[in-house]
Design a protein around this motif. Structure first.
Motif, short mmCIF file in Angstrom:
data_model
loop_
_atom_site.label_atom_id
_atom_site.label_comp_id
_atom_site.label_asym_id
_atom_site.label_seq_id
_atom_site.Cartn_x
_atom_site.Cartn_y
_atom_site.Cartn_z
N VAL A 88 11.18 17.26 -36.28
CA VAL A 88 12.44 16.86 -36.89
C VAL A 88 13.60 17.02 -35.91
O VAL A 88 14.48 16.16 -35.82
CB VAL A 88 12.71 17.69 -38.17
N ARG A 89 13.59 18.08 -35.15
CA ARG A 89 14.68 18.38 -34.23
C ARG A 89 14.46 17.78 -32.83
O ARG A 89 15.28 17.98 -31.95
CB ARG A 89 14.90 19.89 -34.13
N LYS A 90 13.33 17.06 -32.69
CA LYS A 90 13.04 16.38 -31.42
C LYS A 90 13.14 17.35 -30.24
O LYS A 90 13.84 17.10 -29.24
CB LYS A 90 13.96 15.17 -31.22
N VAL A 91 12.43 18.45 -30.34
CA VAL A 91 12.50 19.51 -29.33
C VAL A 91 11.86 19.05 -28.03
O VAL A 91 10.71 18.58 -28.01
CB VAL A 91 11.81 20.79 -29.86
N LYS A 92 12.60 19.20 -26.96
CA LYS A 92 12.10 18.90 -25.61
C LYS A 92 11.97 20.15 -24.75
O LYS A 92 11.19 20.17 -23.81
CB LYS A 92 13.04 17.91 -24.92
N VAL A 93 12.77 21.17 -25.07
CA VAL A 93 12.75 22.42 -24.31
C VAL A 93 12.61 23.57 -25.31
O VAL A 93 13.49 23.79 -26.14
CB VAL A 93 14.03 22.60 -23.46
N ARG B 8 8.70 29.02 -16.67
CA ARG B 8 7.94 27.91 -17.26
C ARG B 8 6.52 28.36 -17.61
O ARG B 8 5.79 28.87 -16.77
CB ARG B 8 7.91 26.73 -16.28
N TYR B 9 6.15 28.14 -18.85
CA TYR B 9 4.79 28.47 -19.32
C TYR B 9 3.89 27.26 -19.10
O TYR B 9 4.19 26.16 -19.56
CB TYR B 9 4.82 28.84 -20.80
N THR B 10 2.77 27.47 -18.43
CA THR B 10 1.81 26.39 -18.17
C THR B 10 0.42 26.70 -18.70
O THR B 10 -0.50 25.91 -18.53
CB THR B 10 1.73 26.11 -16.65
N GLY B 11 0.25 27.85 -19.32
CA GLY B 11 -1.04 28.24 -19.86
C GLY B 11 -1.29 29.72 -19.66
O GLY B 11 -0.72 30.35 -18.76
N GLN B 12 -2.16 30.28 -20.49
CA GLN B 12 -2.43 31.71 -20.41
C GLN B 12 -3.06 32.10 -19.08
O GLN B 12 -2.91 33.23 -18.61
CB GLN B 12 -3.36 32.13 -21.55
N ARG C 12 -0.39 23.37 -27.07
CA ARG C 12 -0.24 21.98 -27.53
C ARG C 12 1.09 21.40 -27.08
O ARG C 12 1.18 20.23 -26.72
CB ARG C 12 -0.37 21.91 -29.06
N ALA C 13 2.14 22.23 -27.12
CA ALA C 13 3.45 21.75 -26.67
C ALA C 13 3.40 21.36 -25.19
O ALA C 13 3.94 20.32 -24.79
CB ALA C 13 4.50 22.83 -26.91
N VAL C 14 2.76 22.18 -24.36
CA VAL C 14 2.63 21.86 -22.94
C VAL C 14 1.88 20.55 -22.77
O VAL C 14 2.27 19.69 -21.96
CB VAL C 14 1.91 23.01 -22.20
N ALA C 15 0.80 20.37 -23.52
CA ALA C 15 0.00 19.14 -23.42
C ALA C 15 0.81 17.90 -23.81
O ALA C 15 0.54 16.81 -23.32
CB ALA C 15 -1.24 19.26 -24.30
N LYS C 16 1.80 18.07 -24.68
CA LYS C 16 2.64 16.95 -25.12
C LYS C 16 3.81 16.69 -24.18
O LYS C 16 4.62 15.79 -24.42
CB LYS C 16 3.18 17.23 -26.53
#
Length: 241
Positions: free
Chosen positions: A42-47, A89-93, A66-70
């Motif tokens: 709804v809020r069109k989150v990009k960051v 920046r988070y890129t994965g565990q 999932r957010a990273v994948a998108k």
């Protein structure tokens, strides 16, 4: 004293969360993620900014991955002394490195920009968005620095209470995501026993959240099953930004 009430409630909520069945905690975490993802659409989150869960906290890693994948830019904090958080920046565990207080954080260059949405940790919340954190003050310092961000706190249903001891520096969040519609709100702030007040016991020491974490209802039902009061309907959406 407010400080004593907060200390007692932190211990109680930590114990409740730690006692929650892992399977139930996982199911609730999935429901919370679904709610947050709906807000993000709804809020069109990009960051996105999010804490990285520890112990019995809501498991947000499926959401973050999932957010990273998108293609959403996801940032997570590194805790420093003096209630300061740097964000990376988070890129994965698989790319996380050890931090202080038993935490983990991404490596790389610190990010100093803005956020569309911040996911906020804590031990207890009210339907009006009041928050009881872990006591170190990191998020009460961090959130006012980002007034542009929509804030969503995450917790399990039994962590939503009718009222909290509130001080002037306590920051209110916009929304509380708890995994569905729980039983009536419960006044879990310490009830005054004869000759005194509070239930005693410290929270986890240390960083923005501290090591370890709580999990759920006490034996015999307790808070989650409605034992002890309340009556007001639960409301997750608090107020628009």
């Amino acid at each position: 004293m407010i400080a004593a009430e907060k200390k007692a409630l932190r211990q109680r909520m930590s114990a409740l969360r730690d006692a929650c069945d892992p399977a139930e905690r996982a199911a609730l975490s999935a429901c919370i993620i679904t709610e947050i993802e709906a807000v993000m659409r709804v809020r069109k989150v990009k960051v996105l900014h999010s804490f990285l869960p520890m112990g019995s906290e809501v498991d947000l890693f499926p959401l973050l991955d999932r957010a990273v994948a998108k293609g959403i830019a996801v940032y997570a904090p590194k805790s420093l002394k003096g209630r300061v958080m740097e964000n990376y920046r988070y890129t994965g565990q698989q790319d996380l490195v050890p931090g202080v207080f038993g935490t983990r954080h991404p490596a790389g260059d610190a990010y100093t920009g803005t956020f569309d949405l911040i996911i906020v940790p804590g031990l207890a919340f009210t339907a009006k968005g009041h928050r009881l954190g872990y006591g170190a003050g990191y998020y009460d310092t961090f959130l006012p620095q980002h007034p542009e961000a929509f804030t969503v706190a995450v917790c399990f249903p039994f962590q939503v209470v009718a009222s909290l001891p509130v001080e002037g520096h306590d920051h209110v969040v916009h929304r509380v995501a708890s995994g569905g519609t729980p039983p009536p709100l419960l006044a879990l702030a310490p009830r005054p026993p004869p000759g005194g007040r509070g239930r005693g016991g410290p929270a986890r020491p240390g960083g923005p959240r501290g090591p370890g974490g709580p999990r759920g209802p006490p034996p015999g039902g307790g808070a989650r099953r409605g034992g002890g009061g309340g009556g007001a309907p639960f409301i997750t959406f608090v107020h628009p930004q």
